[in-house]
Design a protein around this motif. Structure first.
Motif, mmCIF file in Angstrom:
data_model
loop_
_atom_site.group_PDB
_atom_site.id
_atom_site.type_symbol
_atom_site.label_atom_id
_atom_site.label_comp_id
_atom_site.label_asym_id
_atom_site.label_seq_id
_atom_site.Cartn_x
_atom_site.Cartn_y
_atom_site.Cartn_z
ATOM 1 N N LYS A 115 0.809 -1.226 0.000
ATOM 2 C CA LYS A 115 0.000 0.000 0.000
ATOM 3 C C LYS A 115 0.837 1.269 0.000
ATOM 4 C CE LYS A 115 -3.787 -1.995 2.718
ATOM 5 N NZ LYS A 115 -3.130 -3.221 3.217
ATOM 6 N N VAL A 116 2.162 1.155 0.194
ATOM 7 C CA VAL A 116 2.914 2.392 0.401
ATOM 8 C C VAL A 116 3.902 2.702 -0.710
ATOM 9 C CG1 VAL A 116 2.775 2.386 2.898
ATOM 10 C CG2 VAL A 116 4.629 1.173 1.765
ATOM 11 N N ASP A 117 4.237 3.970 -0.782
ATOM 12 C CA ASP A 117 5.327 4.420 -1.640
ATOM 13 C C ASP A 117 5.884 5.703 -1.026
ATOM 14 O OD1 ASP A 117 7.124 4.298 -3.615
ATOM 15 O OD2 ASP A 117 5.711 4.480 -5.272
ATOM 16 N N LEU A 118 6.901 6.256 -1.678
ATOM 17 C CA LEU A 118 7.494 7.450 -1.090
ATOM 18 C C LEU A 118 7.907 8.431 -2.180
ATOM 19 C CD1 LEU A 118 11.122 6.692 0.006
ATOM 20 C CD2 LEU A 118 9.726 4.991 -1.098
ATOM 21 N N VAL A 119 8.158 9.654 -1.761
ATOM 22 C CA VAL A 119 8.478 10.735 -2.694
ATOM 23 C C VAL A 119 9.361 11.726 -1.941
ATOM 24 C CG1 VAL A 119 6.423 12.089 -2.069
ATOM 25 C CG2 VAL A 119 7.372 12.294 -4.369
ATOM 26 N N VAL A 120 10.091 12.561 -2.702
ATOM 27 C CA VAL A 120 10.961 13.537 -2.028
ATOM 28 C C VAL A 120 10.118 14.496 -1.186
ATOM 29 C CG1 VAL A 120 12.836 13.473 -3.710
ATOM 30 C CG2 VAL A 120 10.955 15.092 -4.019
ATOM 31 N N MET A 121 10.754 15.122 -0.215
ATOM 32 C CA MET A 121 10.019 16.041 0.652
ATOM 33 C C MET A 121 9.498 17.224 -0.148
ATOM 34 S SD MET A 121 12.267 16.307 4.109
ATOM 35 C CE MET A 121 13.855 16.347 3.315
ATOM 36 N N PRO A 122 8.319 17.753 0.201
ATOM 37 C CA PRO A 122 7.809 18.933 -0.516
ATOM 38 C C PRO A 122 8.722 20.137 -0.279
ATOM 39 C CG PRO A 122 6.467 18.450 1.417
ATOM 40 C CD PRO A 122 7.400 17.300 1.258
ATOM 41 N N LYS A 123 8.640 21.076 -1.230
ATOM 42 C CA LYS A 123 9.528 22.229 -1.179
ATOM 43 C C LYS A 123 8.831 23.350 -0.417
ATOM 44 C CE LYS A 123 11.083 25.507 -4.640
ATOM 45 N NZ LYS A 123 11.028 25.838 -6.066
ATOM 46 N N ILE A 124 9.575 24.110 0.377
ATOM 47 C CA ILE A 124 8.977 25.306 0.993
ATOM 48 C C ILE A 124 9.461 26.509 0.191
ATOM 49 C CG2 ILE A 124 8.626 26.645 3.081
ATOM 50 C CD1 ILE A 124 8.954 24.129 4.713
ATOM 51 N N LYS A 125 10.599 27.117 0.565
ATOM 52 C CA LYS A 125 11.135 28.195 -0.287
ATOM 53 C C LYS A 125 12.161 27.638 -1.250
ATOM 54 C CE LYS A 125 10.302 32.151 2.651
ATOM 55 N NZ LYS A 125 10.864 32.681 3.901
ATOM 56 N N LYS A 126 12.943 26.684 -0.730
ATOM 57 C CA LYS A 126 13.897 26.018 -1.604
ATOM 58 C C LYS A 126 13.990 24.557 -1.192
ATOM 59 C CE LYS A 126 17.572 27.888 1.302
ATOM 60 N NZ LYS A 126 18.806 28.628 1.380
ATOM 61 N N ARG A 127 14.707 23.783 -2.000
ATOM 62 C CA ARG A 127 14.848 22.370 -1.667
ATOM 63 C C ARG A 127 16.111 22.157 -0.839
ATOM 64 N NH1 ARG A 127 11.294 19.040 -3.414
ATOM 65 N NH2 ARG A 127 10.086 19.495 -5.281
ATOM 66 N N VAL A 128 15.937 21.650 0.372
ATOM 67 C CA VAL A 128 17.074 21.284 1.206
ATOM 68 C C VAL A 128 16.680 20.015 1.950
ATOM 69 C CG1 VAL A 128 18.756 22.061 2.903
ATOM 70 C CG2 VAL A 128 17.429 23.756 1.677
ATOM 71 N N ALA A 129 17.635 19.145 2.179
ATOM 72 C CA ALA A 129 17.377 17.965 3.003
ATOM 73 C C ALA A 129 18.553 17.783 3.933
ATOM 74 C CB ALA A 129 17.210 16.731 2.126
ATOM 75 N N VAL A 130 18.267 17.429 5.153
ATOM 76 C CA VAL A 130 19.364 17.182 6.086
ATOM 77 C C VAL A 130 19.863 15.756 5.840
ATOM 78 C CG1 VAL A 130 17.876 16.390 7.991
ATOM 79 C CG2 VAL A 130 20.123 17.339 8.495
ATOM 80 N N ILE A 131 21.181 15.617 5.814
ATOM 81 C CA ILE A 131 21.764 14.289 5.604
ATOM 82 C C ILE A 131 22.608 13.950 6.823
ATOM 83 C CG2 ILE A 131 23.758 15.243 4.380
ATOM 84 C CD1 ILE A 131 23.960 12.682 2.831
ATOM 85 N N HIS A 132 22.591 12.697 7.149
ATOM 86 C CA HIS A 132 23.445 12.252 8.229
ATOM 87 C C HIS A 132 23.973 10.888 7.843
ATOM 88 C CE1 HIS A 132 24.111 10.142 12.163
ATOM 89 N NE2 HIS A 132 25.004 11.107 12.157
ATOM 90 N N GLY A 133 25.153 10.549 8.288
ATOM 91 C CA GLY A 133 25.689 9.246 7.953
ATOM 92 C C GLY A 133 26.501 8.698 9.101
ATOM 93 N N LEU A 134 26.546 7.391 9.183
ATOM 94 C CA LEU A 134 27.339 6.769 10.238
ATOM 95 C C LEU A 134 28.731 6.462 9.714
ATOM 96 C CD1 LEU A 134 24.751 4.225 11.599
ATOM 97 C CD2 LEU A 134 25.038 6.620 12.158
ATOM 98 N N GLY A 135 29.637 6.279 10.642
ATOM 99 C CA GLY A 135 30.980 5.900 10.254
ATOM 100 C C GLY A 135 31.453 4.727 11.094
ATOM 101 N N ASN A 136 32.414 3.975 10.585
ATOM 102 C CA ASN A 136 33.054 2.927 11.364
ATOM 103 C C ASN A 136 34.336 3.493 11.938
ATOM 104 O OD1 ASN A 136 31.347 0.576 10.979
ATOM 105 N ND2 ASN A 136 31.951 0.728 8.828
ATOM 106 N N ALA A 137 34.436 3.486 13.260
ATOM 107 C CA ALA A 137 35.619 4.052 13.907
ATOM 108 C C ALA A 137 36.344 2.968 14.690
ATOM 109 C CB ALA A 137 35.220 5.194 14.830
ATOM 110 N N ILE A 138 37.615 3.212 14.974
ATOM 111 C CA ILE A 138 38.433 2.257 15.728
ATOM 112 C C ILE A 138 38.791 2.879 17.064
ATOM 113 C CG2 ILE A 138 40.601 0.946 15.757
ATOM 114 C CD1 ILE A 138 40.572 1.087 12.707
ATOM 115 N N TYR A 139 38.695 2.098 18.117
ATOM 116 C CA TYR A 139 39.050 2.564 19.454
ATOM 117 C C TYR A 139 40.554 2.813 19.513
ATOM 118 C CZ TYR A 139 39.641 2.392 24.551
ATOM 119 O OH TYR A 139 39.957 2.675 25.855
ATOM 120 N N SER A 140 40.933 3.970 20.053
ATOM 121 C CA SER A 140 42.346 4.365 20.007
ATOM 122 C C SER A 140 43.246 3.413 20.786
ATOM 123 C CB SER A 140 42.500 5.786 20.544
ATOM 124 O OG SER A 140 41.943 5.860 21.839
ATOM 125 N N LYS A 141 42.698 2.751 21.825
ATOM 126 C CA LYS A 141 43.558 1.881 22.627
ATOM 127 C C LYS A 141 43.303 0.401 22.351
ATOM 128 C CE LYS A 141 43.976 5.263 26.294
ATOM 129 N NZ LYS A 141 43.212 5.776 27.424
#
Lengths: 315, 428
Positions: free
Chosen positions: B293-319
């Motif tokens: 029943k579902v689908d998706l679409v880009v977010m609607p525009k207000i004054k301009k198109r912007v989207a917040v992006i976030h990403g994860l990273g793989n890090a190593i413990y220093s010790k």
């Protein structure tokens, strides 16, 4: 479990007999074995309670951060404590929680214990049922109650709607949420307290009741004139323990009230505030000061209770 | 007196024995690790998403196949406890060798020297960082050193329930929608007699106002990370647009949403539209009731198109005791091969740019391309060293705004004041 509780309920009595024993001259040998026996407990207490307590006391004068780095800042954490409205609010919430939940819980526990002391069918089943919440994980209890309280799909609102009563925001209305939490806490503590009271009631010699019956006292009179006065040592014990427990309330609030819940401000307890400061904001120094403040409050209240017990507890 | 002496003696003996045994175990363990260098190194890998856990296990197995001297233990901890646990482990110097890190916490961890700098190793092994979005590389760079290899990224899109749209005879959302279109459609879709709402306007940052504030022309934190943008009139607009949806009655109230999460409402067919991050793809597409029943679409525009992006990273413990093995593993996790496995699973958008098409193909029947399209006009998730502190300030005041106890103007002004204070203290 049953026996243990019985012993705990009678702690004051035991202390008396100990004093009596010390008056007798004892052999050195006995002391040695006595100390050896308590060594594991004392060792555990020292490592897990006494040492961390002094460490916390020390940290409350530092600005300990997330990863253990700190510098000593004097009493500035305590100054901040007194000017922080969130601290006062959480103290008020905790006090409200304690003042309402402890008496209700004790009253209901005594009533249930008295009822379950009579000879009725299926006694053990009832006793088990009432005790079940005490052996259930708080997290599981919280999850179930969260659904019962749900605004749109909760069972409680559904039943209310059948009677034409409007739906209630049980856990997100700032005016109601605290009482909803109190209800869960009372529900889950009645079983445990009941067992202690039951032990206390069964400790009362039946000769008193027989004598009273001959003198023509009915069961209600017996309850108030015999059961309650002779139960006061147990009531005192349960009250001290419940007050301490109530002041440290955390789990139900943490599980049920989410971080963006509008009722958070009105339900947040002191320990919840401590958790947030220490583990979500990484201000462990300030959190230590909060913990010390709570410790002092609980200690003062317990001292007052111990002083007042002479006025109303019959041994 | 004698008894006391005996007691002290005993105490001393016991203490000594614990010390000695403590020393001994320590010795053997370091001996052990010496031997382990030639034998098997066990690495723990901490993750928090249960949807991704099977894929992470698969990657670990693939890695073990080519590296017989390394064993990987994947540790799953729910997000709310993940950081508490990690911080406690950091105090005991017992942090997992490799772990997921996110933007808001990264600088704090890098500043505390808990992460191993990777710059030299990247140079030595000739890893081309152009394979990953530049914004993610910037996110995980602190004082000219890179500390994590990007793992994935996520944006937010508008999901909708086609059945509710059909029933209400409202056309589906399109790429060219504006916020006004959204608001009008939400009004039409709301049917309170059936308990159906057009949209949810929860108090959310990444899936909410972190998108609308820049879309209105405002900002959360200045690019140099020194000032808050909450007192800008445009930023206030970005908050108001959500409150309007609640005022219209097209969204459940904040109290209702506190009881039942928007995603739960959407999954039970009570919500026509909902803003959700890309990590929710498996949740919705594997839901028996929802998946057709579902689908998706880009977010609607207000004054301009912007989207917040976030990403994860793989890090190593220093010790970590096994820095070389840990690096080999992180290198593998960042490789094209590993990213292809992630892409094929379709659970999360992999960071490696050239495998994006595989990810899109893995989610056939759904327009997950919407998430990828937003990459073009995305901006990095707002963060500083003490992100958690001003996140709490946002939370405190916005809770009052969402419950109509405070106007957005007053709240935003207060947030800006207190947030600037936090940012000033950070620089000290």
């Amino acid at each position: 479990m049953y026996l243990k509780l019985k012993e705990r309920a009678n702690i004051p009595k035991l202390e008396k007999s100990k004093k009596y024993n010390t008056m007798k001259s004892k052999k050195i040998n006995d002391y040695f074995w006595g100390y050896l026996m308590i060594l594991p407990t004392v060792g555990g207490l020292t490592i897990f309670y006494i040492y961390p307590f002094f460490k916390t006391l020390f940290y409350s004068f530092t600005d300990l951060g997330t990863f253990g780095e700190y510098s000593i800042v004097g009493i500035s954490n305590y100054i901040r404590l007194f000017s922080d409205t969130e601290v006062w609010m959480s103290l008020k919430n905790t006090l409200m929680f304690t003042i309402i939940s402890v008496p209700i819980s004790i009253f209901l526990s005594i009533v249930v214990a008295t009822l379950l002391n009579s000879k009725i069918k299926g006694l053990t089943i009832y006793r088990t049922l009432y005790f079940l919440p005490a052996v259930t994980m708080p997290a599981a209890i919280a999850m179930v109650w969260k659904w019962l309280y749900n605004y749109d799909y909760g069972l409680i609102n559904y039943i209310l709607s059948k009677f034409g009563i409007e739906k209630i925001y049980w856990v997100s209305d700032p005016k109601i949420a605290l009482y909803s939490i109190i209800a869960i806490s009372v529900w889950s503590s009645v079983g445990y307290n009941m067992v202690i009271f039951l032990a206390g009631i069964q400790n009362i010699s039946s000769t008193y009741y027989e004598a009273a019956a001959i003198d023509g006292a009915n069961s209600i009179n017996q309850f108030f004139k015999i059961t309650i006065p002779l139960l006061t040592p147990t009531i005192f014990f349960v009250m001290v323990m419940s007050l301490i427990g109530a002041f440290q309330v955390f789990d139900y609030i943490f599980m049920i009230i989410g971080t963006s819940n509008p009722a958070l401000k009105n339900t947040q307890s002191v320990v919840y505030l401590f958790y947030r400061s220490a583990f979500e904001l990484g201000e462990k120094g300030y959190a230590s000061a909060i913990a010390i403040m709570l410790f002092v409050i609980i200690m003062l209240i317990t001292i007052v209770q111990l002083k007042l017990q002479k006025k109303w507890v019959n041994y | 007196m004698k008894s006391k002496k005996i007691l002290y003696l005993l105490l001393v003996l016991i203490l000594l024995s614990t010390f000695l045994s403590g020393c001994r175990t320590k010795d053997t363990s370091s001996d052990q690790s010496q031997k382990d260098k030639n034998k098997i190194a066990t690495l723990s890998y901490a993750v928090w998403d249960k949807n991704q856990e099977p894929v992470m296990r698969k990657l670990a197995e693939e890695f073990e196949k080519t590296h017989p001297n390394v064993k990987i233990k994947v540790q799953l901890t729910p997000f709310r406890q993940y950081w508490t646990k990690l911080e406690t482990e950091a105090n005991g110097e017992n942090v997992p060798d490799v772990f997921w890190i996110q933007g808001p916490r990264f600088q704090k961890y890098a500043k505390a020297k808990l992460l191993m700098p990777l710059t030299d190793r990247i140079k030595k092994d000739n890893i081309d960082l152009n394979n990953y979005p530049q914004s993610l590389i910037d996110l995980y760079t602190y004082k000219n050193d890179i500390y994590a290899i990007p793992k994935d990224w996520d944006t937010t899109a508008l999901w909708y329930n086609k059945k509710i749209f059909d029933d209400a005879k409202v056309p589906y959302p399109t790429d060219s929608w504006t916020w006004d279109d959204l608001r009008a459609a939400a009004k039409k879709l709301t049917d309170k007699s059936k308990g159906i709402y057009g949209i949810a306007a929860p108090q959310e940052d990444q899936q909410g106002y972190y998108n609308t504030i820049p879309q209105c022309g405002g900002f959360i934190i200045s690019e140099d990370g020194t000032t808050s943008g909450y007192d800008k009139p445009e930023s206030i607009e970005g908050i108001k647009c959500w409150i309007d949806l609640i005022k219209d009655g097209s969204s459940p109230t904040s109290k209702q949403l506190a009881d039942t999460q928007p995603s739960n409402l959407f999954e039970s067919g009570k919500l026509a539209m909902v803003f959700q991050g890309s990590w929710m793809i498996p949740e919705f597409t594997k839901n028996e009731y929802l998946k057709d029943k579902v689908d998706l679409v880009v977010m609607p525009k207000i004054k301009k198109r912007v989207a917040v992006i976030h990403g994860l990273g793989n890090a190593i413990y220093s010790k970590t005791k096994h820095p070389d093995e840990a690096w080999e593993f992180v290198k593998y996790l960042g490789s094209k091969e590993a990213n292809e496995i992630v892409a094929k699973s379709g659970v999360v958008i992999p960071a490696y740019k050239s495998v994006l098409q595989i990810f899109i193909d893995a989610n056939k029947g759904y327009n997950v391309k919407a998430y990828v399209d937003e990459l073009e006009y995305s901006y990095m998730y707002p963060h500083s060293v003490d992100t958690a502190k001003w996140n709490q300030i946002e939370l405190k005041y916005f809770t009052q705004v969402w419950n109509f106890q405070m106007s957005p103007e007053d709240a935003c002004k207060k947030i800006a004041e207190e947030m600037n204070e936090v940012l000033r203290n950070e620089k000290k």
